[in-house]
Motif scaffolding. Structure first.
Motif, short mmCIF file in Angstrom:
data_model
loop_
_atom_site.label_atom_id
_atom_site.label_comp_id
_atom_site.label_asym_id
_atom_site.label_seq_id
_atom_site.Cartn_x
_atom_site.Cartn_y
_atom_site.Cartn_z
N MET A 39 -21.84 26.66 33.09
CA MET A 39 -22.82 25.90 33.84
C MET A 39 -22.85 24.47 33.31
SD MET A 39 -26.46 27.66 34.51
CE MET A 39 -26.96 27.87 36.16
N ASP A 40 -22.85 23.56 34.23
CA ASP A 40 -22.92 22.17 33.78
C ASP A 40 -24.36 21.69 33.72
OD1 ASP A 40 -23.43 22.07 36.45
OD2 ASP A 40 -22.01 20.48 36.92
N VAL A 41 -24.57 20.52 33.17
CA VAL A 41 -25.90 19.99 32.93
C VAL A 41 -26.65 19.74 34.23
CG1 VAL A 41 -27.16 18.03 31.95
CG2 VAL A 41 -25.17 18.95 30.76
N SER A 42 -25.95 19.28 35.26
CA SER A 42 -26.63 19.00 36.53
C SER A 42 -27.14 20.29 37.19
CB SER A 42 -25.70 18.24 37.49
OG SER A 42 -24.57 19.03 37.82
N ALA A 43 -26.44 21.39 37.03
CA ALA A 43 -26.90 22.66 37.59
C ALA A 43 -28.14 23.14 36.86
CB ALA A 43 -25.79 23.70 37.50
#
Length: 63
Positions: A1-5
């Motif tokens: 999972m990336d930070v924006s998600a």
């Protein structure tokens, strides 16, 4: 999972909490209004008239 998600999920959860709180406040206000209306209706009822006992209305339960 990336930070924006993760940030998007946190924002969505926060918005849902606000929506839930607003819905709860509306429900509480509706219940308060209904309680006030019911109290007003009960106060508007006339007092019952006392009924004089008569021998015609008595049932002999010991016979």
């Amino acid at each position: 999972m990336d930070v924006s998600a993760i940030a998007s999920a946190a924002t969505a959860m926060s918005q849902q909490r606000v929506a839930d709180a607003a819905g709860t406040m509306v429900l509480k206000k509706a219940l308060d209004i209904q309680a006030q209306s019911a109290a007003q209706l009960l106060e508007a009822l006339p007092a019952p008239q006392p009924v004089a006992p008569s021998s015609k209305n008595i049932i002999d339960t010991y016979a």
